[in-house]
Design a protein around this motif. Structure first.
Motif, mmCIF file in Angstrom:
data_model
loop_
_atom_site.group_PDB
_atom_site.id
_atom_site.type_symbol
_atom_site.label_atom_id
_atom_site.label_comp_id
_atom_site.label_asym_id
_atom_site.label_seq_id
_atom_site.Cartn_x
_atom_site.Cartn_y
_atom_site.Cartn_z
ATOM 1 N N ALA A 204 0.827 -1.201 0.000
ATOM 2 C CA ALA A 204 0.000 0.000 0.000
ATOM 3 C C ALA A 204 0.866 1.258 0.000
ATOM 4 O O ALA A 204 1.940 1.292 0.603
ATOM 5 C CB ALA A 204 -0.914 0.005 1.218
ATOM 6 N N ARG A 206 0.491 5.843 -0.044
ATOM 7 C CA ARG A 206 -0.384 6.971 0.292
ATOM 8 C C ARG A 206 -0.316 8.014 -0.810
ATOM 9 O O ARG A 206 0.768 8.522 -1.144
ATOM 10 C CB ARG A 206 0.040 7.600 1.621
ATOM 11 N N MET A 216 -5.119 5.728 0.847
ATOM 12 C CA MET A 216 -4.240 4.572 0.752
ATOM 13 C C MET A 216 -4.664 3.735 -0.452
ATOM 14 O O MET A 216 -5.859 3.435 -0.619
ATOM 15 C CB MET A 216 -4.304 3.738 2.022
ATOM 16 N N ARG A 218 -3.455 0.576 -3.559
ATOM 17 C CA ARG A 218 -2.567 -0.400 -4.184
ATOM 18 C C ARG A 218 -2.772 -0.274 -5.684
ATOM 19 O O ARG A 218 -3.896 -0.113 -6.154
ATOM 20 C CB ARG A 218 -2.907 -1.833 -3.730
ATOM 21 N N ALA A 265 -8.339 1.988 -0.603
ATOM 22 C CA ALA A 265 -8.699 1.271 0.623
ATOM 23 C C ALA A 265 -9.869 1.924 1.333
ATOM 24 O O ALA A 265 -10.070 3.146 1.265
ATOM 25 C CB ALA A 265 -7.496 1.218 1.566
ATOM 26 N N ILE A 271 -3.749 -2.325 5.664
ATOM 27 C CA ILE A 271 -2.797 -1.472 4.957
ATOM 28 C C ILE A 271 -1.382 -2.025 5.048
ATOM 29 O O ILE A 271 -0.586 -1.883 4.118
ATOM 30 C CB ILE A 271 -2.839 -0.042 5.536
ATOM 31 N N TRP A 278 -7.378 -6.819 -0.793
ATOM 32 C CA TRP A 278 -8.550 -6.017 -0.448
ATOM 33 C C TRP A 278 -9.749 -6.514 -1.263
ATOM 34 O O TRP A 278 -9.587 -7.060 -2.363
ATOM 35 C CB TRP A 278 -8.300 -4.548 -0.766
ATOM 36 N N SER A 320 3.696 3.193 2.783
ATOM 37 C CA SER A 320 2.961 2.867 4.007
ATOM 38 C C SER A 320 3.931 2.269 5.023
ATOM 39 O O SER A 320 5.133 2.185 4.788
ATOM 40 C CB SER A 320 1.849 1.867 3.698
ATOM 41 N N ASP A 322 3.928 -0.782 5.831
ATOM 42 C CA ASP A 322 4.005 -2.206 5.511
ATOM 43 C C ASP A 322 5.440 -2.697 5.715
ATOM 44 O O ASP A 322 6.365 -2.214 5.048
ATOM 45 C CB ASP A 322 3.576 -2.396 4.053
#
Length: 359
Positions: A204, A206, A216, A218, A265, A271, A278, A320, A322
């Motif tokens: 993800a 931003r 957010m 992908r 998202a 996230i 998702w 993100s 992640d």
């Protein structure tokens, strides 16, 4: 009366100290000096090197590849989602790379269902955006520790020449999300062309718009050519380099096009866990078109010496939290530095050009 303490200047300097501490911590983590000392980017690359027929001078993962170039053109919807210059500049020249998942640069193209795409965009204001995607719909593990454990368990036992199934059972018990990826890998059809493959960014990012609103997302590259799977006959008899050969044939007939789509998202979506997709019901927006016009062997192509670090991002786009995203960035740096040292030392397995340098 006690002497007043000069707290004002110290409070003003506190944010600077905090920024320096964060930067130092990031450099220390990338270097493998802090955090989980049992897992460093160096160790991850050591495991990648040991998992196949690694060749000096090549990437430690996705070693087999082909360079391409073309253009990226944003859609009007893109500028509404982010202030990134890539979303307002009419057209941007790109350098990219298609790849296979093996660390053996001579592996047969049909050996794995995974294909990769990486893209570098440099805008007219000097900003750099690098994107790394794969054909799988979600990542194998939620954490770097889980991914490393899976790779270690998949290495052959010296006594049998095969992976120890008990080790993999233990990994699945500790990281159950890996089972979903293994199921996908066993059943996923292998595309018969790079030109009809969808590539997904499973991490993800931003996007920030002109009003300061964050979303957010992908992203994925979706081909306009219809998907076609390799037939059983092709799986048995296809040439080891059929994907590159097919790419040349298709480009001789005209450009190949992908639409870049972002999935947005909703509150509660994972996230920071790329192992979970998702829901398909999430809103999407087409933010650009990638047009590939030319391909070239990576030994002589412009993509060879690019580190497609997914955290090299322009203003208006941010990574993100992640953990896999940050682990990828650190591991890519280690891989890049190792192969550059090998090339500089003349140890590269790449063909040698007329001037004697590794190409």
């Amino acid at each position: 009366m006690p002497t007043p303490t000069p707290r004002g200047p110290m409070l003003l300097l506190l944010p600077i100290f905090l920024i320096l501490a964060v930067v130092a911590a990031l450099f220390a983590w990338v270097g493998g000096w802090i955090g989980n000392r049992d897992l460093t980017p160096q160790k991850m690359m050591d495991t990648a090197q040991a998992s196949g027929k690694q060749q000096p001078g090549f990437r430690r993962a996705h070693s087999k590849g082909v360079c391409f170039d073309g253009t990226f053109a944003p859609t009007p919807a893109a500028a509404k989602l982010s202030t990134a210059r890539a979303f307002s500049q009419p057209s941007i020249a790109v350098i990219g790379r298609f790849s296979a998942s093996s660390n053996n640069p001579y592996a047969p193209d049909g050996a794995s269902p995974v294909r990769g795409m990486a893209v570098q965009l440099k805008t007219d204001d000097g900003q750099d955006w690098r994107i790394a995607m794969n054909s799988f719909p979600f990542f194998a593990a939620a954490t770097a520790q889980g991914f490393q454990a899976m790779n270690e368990a998949g290495q052959p036992d010296p006594a049998t020449g095969k992976p120890d199934p008990d080790k993999m059972k233990a990994v699945l018990a500790a990281h159950p999300e890996i089972a979903a990826f293994q199921a996908w890998a066993k059943t996923a059809p292998r595309s018969d062309s790079l030109g009809n493959t969808r590539f997904n960014g499973v991490n993800a990012f931003r996007l920030t718009d002109a009003q300061g609103v964050d979303r957010m997302v992908r992203w994925s590259m979706r081909p306009r050519a219809p998907f076609a799977a390799m037939t059983p006959e092709q799986l048995k008899s296809a040439d080891a380099n059929f994907l590159g050969e097919d790419l040349e044939r298709r480009l001789a007939a005209g450009p190949l096009v992908w639409d870049m789509v972002v999935q947005i998202a909703a509150p509660g979506d994972p996230i920071t866990d790329p192992s979970k997709a998702w829901p398909d019901s999430r809103p999407e927006a087409t933010i650009g078109t990638l047009t590939v016009v030319h391909a070239e062997a990576q030994a002589t192509g412009p993509c060879r010496d690019i580190n497609f670090d997914p955290l090299i991002l322009p203003d208006g786009i941010a990574g993100s939290d992640d953990p896999i995203l940050h682990a990828r960035s650190a591991a890519y740096s280690v891989s890049f530095n190792r192969r550059e040292r090998e090339i500089s030392a003349g140890k590269s397995a790449y063909p040698t050009s007329q001037n004697g340098s590794a190409r």
